[in-house]
Design a protein around this motif. Structure first.
Motif, short mmCIF file in Angstrom:
data_model
loop_
_atom_site.label_atom_id
_atom_site.label_comp_id
_atom_site.label_asym_id
_atom_site.label_seq_id
_atom_site.Cartn_x
_atom_site.Cartn_y
_atom_site.Cartn_z
N ARG A 16 10.00 15.19 4.70
CA ARG A 16 9.63 14.42 5.90
C ARG A 16 10.45 13.15 5.99
O ARG A 16 10.78 12.70 7.06
CB ARG A 16 8.15 14.14 5.94
N TRP A 17 10.79 12.57 4.86
CA TRP A 17 11.57 11.34 4.90
C TRP A 17 13.03 11.62 5.21
O TRP A 17 13.72 10.75 5.76
CB TRP A 17 11.38 10.56 3.61
N ALA A 18 13.52 12.80 4.90
CA ALA A 18 14.89 13.16 5.29
C ALA A 18 15.02 13.15 6.80
O ALA A 18 16.02 12.66 7.36
CB ALA A 18 15.26 14.52 4.72
N VAL A 55 -1.08 7.49 1.43
CA VAL A 55 0.13 8.03 0.78
C VAL A 55 1.37 7.84 1.65
O VAL A 55 2.40 7.34 1.17
CB VAL A 55 -0.06 9.51 0.41
N ALA A 56 1.30 8.22 2.92
CA ALA A 56 2.49 8.12 3.78
C ALA A 56 2.90 6.66 3.98
O ALA A 56 4.10 6.36 4.02
CB ALA A 56 2.23 8.79 5.12
N LEU A 57 1.94 5.74 4.09
CA LEU A 57 2.28 4.34 4.26
C LEU A 57 2.93 3.79 2.99
O LEU A 57 3.93 3.06 3.06
CB LEU A 57 1.02 3.53 4.61
N GLY A 65 10.15 -0.70 3.40
CA GLY A 65 9.16 -1.74 3.70
C GLY A 65 9.73 -3.14 3.87
O GLY A 65 9.10 -3.98 4.51
N GLN A 66 10.89 -3.41 3.30
CA GLN A 66 11.48 -4.74 3.43
C GLN A 66 12.64 -4.77 4.43
O GLN A 66 13.29 -5.80 4.60
CB GLN A 66 11.99 -5.22 2.06
N ARG A 67 12.85 -3.66 5.08
CA ARG A 67 13.93 -3.56 6.07
C ARG A 67 13.59 -4.43 7.28
O ARG A 67 12.46 -4.49 7.72
CB ARG A 67 14.05 -2.09 6.49
N TRP A 77 8.11 -5.80 8.92
CA TRP A 77 6.81 -5.16 8.76
C TRP A 77 5.95 -6.08 7.90
O TRP A 77 6.46 -6.80 7.06
CB TRP A 77 6.97 -3.81 8.07
N PRO A 78 4.63 -6.09 8.10
CA PRO A 78 3.77 -6.93 7.28
C PRO A 78 3.88 -6.55 5.81
O PRO A 78 4.08 -5.38 5.49
CB PRO A 78 2.35 -6.64 7.78
N ARG A 79 3.79 -7.54 4.93
CA ARG A 79 3.81 -7.23 3.50
C ARG A 79 2.62 -6.33 3.21
O ARG A 79 1.58 -6.43 3.85
CB ARG A 79 3.73 -8.52 2.69
N PRO A 80 2.73 -5.43 2.22
CA PRO A 80 1.67 -4.47 1.99
C PRO A 80 0.33 -5.08 1.57
O PRO A 80 -0.69 -4.44 1.71
CB PRO A 80 2.23 -3.58 0.89
N ALA A 81 0.30 -6.31 1.10
CA ALA A 81 -0.97 -6.91 0.67
C ALA A 81 -1.58 -7.78 1.77
O ALA A 81 -2.52 -8.51 1.52
CB ALA A 81 -0.76 -7.74 -0.59
N THR A 82 -1.06 -7.71 2.98
CA THR A 82 -1.56 -8.51 4.07
C THR A 82 -2.62 -7.73 4.83
O THR A 82 -2.40 -6.60 5.22
CB THR A 82 -0.41 -8.88 5.05
#
Length: 85
Positions: A16-18, A55-57, A65-67, A77-82
């Protein structure tokens, strides 16, 4: 490609990521190493949040995630702990 084949592709990591990588490379800039969070960073974020990320997130955050993003008004994108709210 049939609809069933497409759905199967989307549900089967890492395939799916490909598809996502191809889409992003075509419409934006290709995804590159170092644009995601390390698993240890996401583990720490989940501990702070008190629950696991879907899982997908989590996979997306590891991939990109840091793009720098074009869609969110903040540009990232919001940091994952936000948490919202």
């Amino acid at each position: 490609m049939t609809t069933d084949e497409f759905v199967e592709l989307l549900l089967a990591p890492p395939e799916r990521w490909a598809l996502v990588k191809r889409f992003v490379a075509h419409w934006h800039e290709p995804l590159r190493e170092g644009q995601g969070y390390a698993a240890s960073e996401l583990d720490a974020a989940e501990r702070r949040l008190g629950f696991p990320l879907p899982v997908a997130l989590r996979e997306w955050y590891q991939l990109a995630g840091q793009r720098r993003a074009r869609a969110p008004p903040t540009g990232t994108w919001p940091r994952p702990a936000t948490r919202a709210g």
